[in-house]
Design an enzyme around this catalytic site. Structure first.
Site, PDB file in Angstrom:
ATOM      1  N   ASP A  80       0.857  -1.197   0.000  1.00 28.44           N
ATOM      2  CA  ASP A  80       0.000   0.000   0.000  1.00 28.44           C
ATOM      3  C   ASP A  80       0.886   1.237   0.000  1.00 28.44           C
ATOM      4  OD1 ASP A  80      -1.875   2.063   1.896  1.00 28.44           O
ATOM      5  OD2 ASP A  80      -2.787   1.052   0.206  1.00 28.44           O
ATOM      6  N   GLY A 122     -10.305  21.666  49.199  1.00 26.97           N
ATOM      7  CA  GLY A 122      -9.814  20.809  50.273  1.00 26.97           C
ATOM      8  C   GLY A 122      -8.480  20.193  49.898  1.00 26.97           C
ATOM      9  N   ASP A 123      -7.871  19.538  50.892  1.00 24.12           N
ATOM     10  CA  ASP A 123      -6.576  18.891  50.681  1.00 24.12           C
ATOM     11  C   ASP A 123      -6.823  17.386  50.702  1.00 24.12           C
ATOM     12  OD1 ASP A 123      -4.149  17.622  51.096  1.00 24.12           O
ATOM     13  OD2 ASP A 123      -3.310  19.325  52.204  1.00 24.12           O
ATOM     14  N   ARG A 138      -3.384  11.802  36.708  1.00 25.02           N
ATOM     15  CA  ARG A 138      -2.054  12.407  36.825  1.00 25.02           C
ATOM     16  C   ARG A 138      -1.759  12.834  38.264  1.00 25.02           C
ATOM     17  NH1 ARG A 138       1.241  16.375  34.940  1.00 25.02           N
ATOM     18  NH2 ARG A 138       2.678  15.651  33.343  1.00 25.02           N
TER      19      ARG A 138
HETATM   20  C1  LIG Z   1       2.914   8.447  -5.794  1.00 22.29           C
HETATM   21  C2  LIG Z   1       2.649   7.437  -6.884  1.00 22.29           C
HETATM   22  C3  LIG Z   1       1.753   6.406  -6.691  1.00 22.29           C
HETATM   23  N1  LIG Z   1       1.510   5.509  -7.701  1.00 22.29           N
HETATM   24  C4  LIG Z   1       0.542   4.409  -7.500  1.00 22.29           C
HETATM   25  C5  LIG Z   1       1.118   3.153  -6.866  1.00 22.29           C
HETATM   26  C6  LIG Z   1      -0.133   2.439  -6.414  1.00 22.29           C
HETATM   27  O1  LIG Z   1      -0.592   1.619  -7.483  1.00 22.29           O
HETATM   28  C7  LIG Z   1      -1.128   3.573  -6.180  1.00 22.29           C
HETATM   29  C8  LIG Z   1      -1.462   3.722  -4.713  1.00 22.29           C
HETATM   30  O2  LIG Z   1      -2.583   2.968  -4.416  1.00 22.29           O
HETATM   31  P1  LIG Z   1      -2.562   1.619  -3.580  1.00 22.29           P
HETATM   32  O3  LIG Z   1      -3.812   1.591  -2.801  1.00 22.29           O
HETATM   33  O4  LIG Z   1      -1.270   1.459  -2.854  1.00 22.29           O
HETATM   34  O5  LIG Z   1      -2.575   0.470  -4.693  1.00 22.29           O
HETATM   35  P2  LIG Z   1      -3.626   0.162  -5.831  1.00 22.29           P
HETATM   36  O6  LIG Z   1      -4.996   0.544  -5.422  1.00 22.29           O
HETATM   37  O7  LIG Z   1      -3.127   0.732  -7.113  1.00 22.29           O
HETATM   38  O8  LIG Z   1      -3.537  -1.394  -5.941  1.00 22.29           O
HETATM   39  P3  LIG Z   1      -3.925  -2.509  -4.831  1.00 22.29           P
HETATM   40  O9  LIG Z   1      -4.771  -1.896  -3.801  1.00 22.29           O
HETATM   41  O10 LIG Z   1      -4.665  -3.526  -5.545  1.00 22.29           O
HETATM   42  O11 LIG Z   1      -2.615  -3.007  -4.322  1.00 22.29           O
HETATM   43  O12 LIG Z   1      -0.501   4.767  -6.613  1.00 22.29           O
HETATM   44  C9  LIG Z   1       2.163   5.600  -8.924  1.00 22.29           C
HETATM   45  O13 LIG Z   1       1.934   4.789  -9.816  1.00 22.29           O
HETATM   46  N2  LIG Z   1       3.070   6.613  -9.100  1.00 22.29           N
HETATM   47  C10 LIG Z   1       3.342   7.531  -8.160  1.00 22.29           C
HETATM   48  O14 LIG Z   1       4.191   8.440  -8.375  1.00 22.29           O
END
Ligand SMILES: Cc1cn([C@H]2C[C@H](O)[C@@H](COP(=O)(O)OP(=O)(O)OP(=O)(O)O)O2)c(=O)[nH]c1=O
Length: 632
Positions: free
Chosen positions: A88, A502-503, A519
């Protein structure tokens, strides 16, 4: 002969890429990996506020994507993969996590935020190793990690922005741009792994595979320093001897990343083994604190709390400081992520980052300003005598403030109105920042009256009444405190909040169903606390509860370091772990029922007294809430 021997180790294994990203597919197949693509059905909807750092969010999402596929395949595809890879990618700027834009306006918002600035791209990766235990059970082991790359955008004109958005390229990409295509024209520089920006940190991935599949790591174990906490907890729980090698370096790696993060410095650049990054960060820590203190004291964040930002000259004029000194302060604050510098019509202006607007502007509802000034004026002088404190094992109030101290609260802090107000402001800040989390930590629906012992300005009490419409709260604090609280009148008047002077060591406490000690306990020795706890125990009636809020040390008393650093300047108290608090309260018959780690400045524990076996009568809560009140 493939470039990376690890890739060849995977031949013959069913490797699955749990991603629909064409970029990931291309990167991995270009590296010679043979795999199937099974896009994940996991929706990227994790609550971002639950993660301390964006990397943790990206790693957790990657893990969930990979696990979803690993668990689905045996049933839907009737085969169990050997390895599932999930990833991700997120872009972070100004403390925000940017994913794929939802529409053109969203892309516009993202790209204009990135314009002229450096941002970070994090890709979290999870490698799930699957093993069939028997025909119906599969065992999963997860190794996860992340990589960070810094990218700086050029200034983007409106025309460029819209032209790029209308090309359609931003829509399926994190942060709304694709560095590998047209988006490359927006980029001034990249620091770190380029492929990480495109969606997959190939180099780091190969190193991880090397660690997993027995080949000796390319260099000593410290290679994995950039992995985050979550990753190694999982490894620890789920992997065999091979990966224990990695687990052994867990503590070093965490210290490095956490300490740097705490100080607001850049994340560890841990690829170099010959540079003592974490030590250098520790060395600079005092400069970081003092920069924050000074900017707060000079009210830089208040001055910059204007929509357009201000030039250097305007800031210097408003804080009544030299141009050179102000420039140095502002630049340091920019480097720490407290301010940002942007170009507007050929001139540079400074403005608050979102975090600064939220927590550092004096009149923000969750301002830390009061606590920061307390740290500057009261804690800093104590720390400048730390060596003596260590040698003598005593509080350094006399050296720091020229005054002998009998009772820290009554003598030093409360001697002058100005000092009283500053101390109360510090407590007020912390209560406002933590109050909501503490008020909602447990099911308190069975309590109708509460007494906040040492509740100071009542800021915490107001959060409790806001969260519980049936609850009234009495604040019990020293007469001087009750008298000074008029300086901290809340915006809204709440008749369910009242004050009694009070204390708590000497006087009778008001009657209540729920007592709150937020705390308070860490400030006192066990002996002193026995006086307070005996008194509390005597007034106790069936059904009462006691909510204790403190920074809870882990059982090995190693983290969080914030608690242990605070202890260095403490007078007679001490920081304790959950078990230590539990043992202390147990002596007076209080039983720990529930612990909540809030991920805020304070954690919470709920105690009850079990005088009979009938929990229902004692707690007075519904049976459902009794079940959830069981100690975790
Ligand atoms: C910053 C940047 C991101 N990206 C892409 C990479 C990832 O594919 C996408 C980020 O989203 P993700 O959610 O990481 O991936 P996705 O939805 O494409 O695929 P999946 O969930 O099935 O794994 O952005 C580029 O292609 N070039 C870039 O410069």
């Amino acid at each position: 002969m493939p470039l990376n021997p690890v890739i060849s180790k995977l031949s013959g294994k069913l490797v699955v890429l749990a991603s629909a990203s064409p970029r990931r597919l291309e990167i991995l197949s270009n590296a010679g990996l043979r795999f199937e693509v099974v896009p994940s059905w996991f929706k990227e909807t994790l609550d971002k506020s639950l993660f301390k750092h964006p990397c943790e969010y990206a790693v957790e999402t990657a893990k969930q994507k990979a696990l979803e596929v690993a668990q689905r395949m045996p049933f839907k595809h009737l085969k169990t993969p050997d390895i599932v890879i999930g990833a991700d990618t997120v872009v972070t700027v100004d403390g925000l996590i940017l994913e794929k834009p939802t529409d053109k306006q969203d892309a516009y918002r993202m790209l204009s935020r990135l314009s002229g600035k450096e941002h970070s791209v994090f890709t979290g990766v999870a490698i799930v190793i699957c093993r069939d235990k028997n025909s119906s059970v599969t065992d999963y082991k997860v190794v996860d990690f992340y990589e960070e790359t810094k990218v700086k955008f050029a200034e983007l004109s409106e025309e460029m922005l819209w032209e790029y958005i209308n090309s359609g390229e931003p829509m399926d990409k994190a942060g709304g741009y694709g560095i590998q295509a047209l988006g490359g024209m927006l980029v001034e520089y990249v620091r770190g792994d380029f492929l990480n920006v495109v969606g997959f940190p190939l180099n780091h991935f190969c190193k991880q595979l090397g660690s997993i599949f027995n080949s000796p790591p390319a260099s000593p174990a410290h290679k994995i320093k950039r992995d985050c906490d979550e990753a190694w907890t999982l490894v620890n729980k789920t992997t065999n001897g091979d990966v224990e090698l990695l687990e052994n370096v867990k503590d070093d790696s965490l210290t490095s990343v956490q300490e740097q993060n705490v100080m607001g410095l850049e994340f560890a650049k841990c690829n170099r083994q010959d540079v003592p990054h974490s030590i250098i960060s520790l060395l600079d820590g005092f400069k970081v604190s003092k920069t924050l203190f000074t900017a707060s004291k000079l009210k830089v964040f208040d001055v910059l709390n204007t929509p357009g930002g201000l030039t250097l000259e305007e800031v210097a004029g408003q804080i009544n400081a030299s141009l050179l000194g102000t420039e140095r302060l502002l630049e340091a604050a920019v480097s720490l992520g407290l301010l940002e510098r942007v170009r507007q019509e050929e001139i540079s202006v400074y403005r608050n980052t979102e975090q600064a607007s939220r927590f550092l502007v004096t009149d923000s509802p969750v301002s830390l300003h009061g606590y920061i000034l307390h740290c500057n004026d009261m804690v800093w002088p104590l720390f400048s005598h730390l060596e003596s404190a260590v040698r003598e094992g005593t509080s350094q109030h006399e050296r720091a403030f020229g005054k002998k101290k009998e009772d820290v609260f009554q003598d030093v802090y409360y001697s002058k109105d100005e000092v009283k107000i500053r101390f109360m402001d510090a407590m007020h800040s912390i209560a406002r920042v933590t109050g909501k989390d503490l008020a909602t930590a447990f099911d308190l629906s069975c309590y109708k009256t509460a007494c906040d012992i040492g509740g100071c300005t009542g800021a915490m009490a107001y959060e409790f009444t806001k969260a519980h419409p049936e609850l009234s709260v009495t604040i019990f604090d020293l007469p001087q405190v009750i008298e000074m609280r008029r300086h901290f009148q809340p915006k809204e008047n709440d008749e369910r909040v009242s004050f009694v002077a009070g204390d708590f060591f000497k006087d009778d406490l008001p009657k209540a169903d729920l007592y709150i000690l937020a705390r308070v306990l860490h400030d006192w020795s066990d002996e002193k606390l026995h006086v307070l706890l005996s008194k509390l125990s005597k007034m106790w009636t069936p059904g009462c509860g006691l909510l204790v809020s403190e920074i809870l040390l882990d059982e090995e008393r190693r983290r969080p370091s914030r608690a242990l650093l605070q202890a260095l300047s403490m007078t007679e108290g001490k920081q304790r772990s959950t078990a230590e608090y539990s043992a202390l309260l147990d002596k007076h018959g209080f039983t720990l029922k529930h612990v909540k780690h809030t991920d805020n400045l304070l954690d919470a524990m709920l105690f009850v007294k079990e005088e009979q076996n009938d929990k229902r009568t004692l707690l007075g809560c519904s049976s459902a809430s009794i079940e959830t009140a069981e100690l975790e």
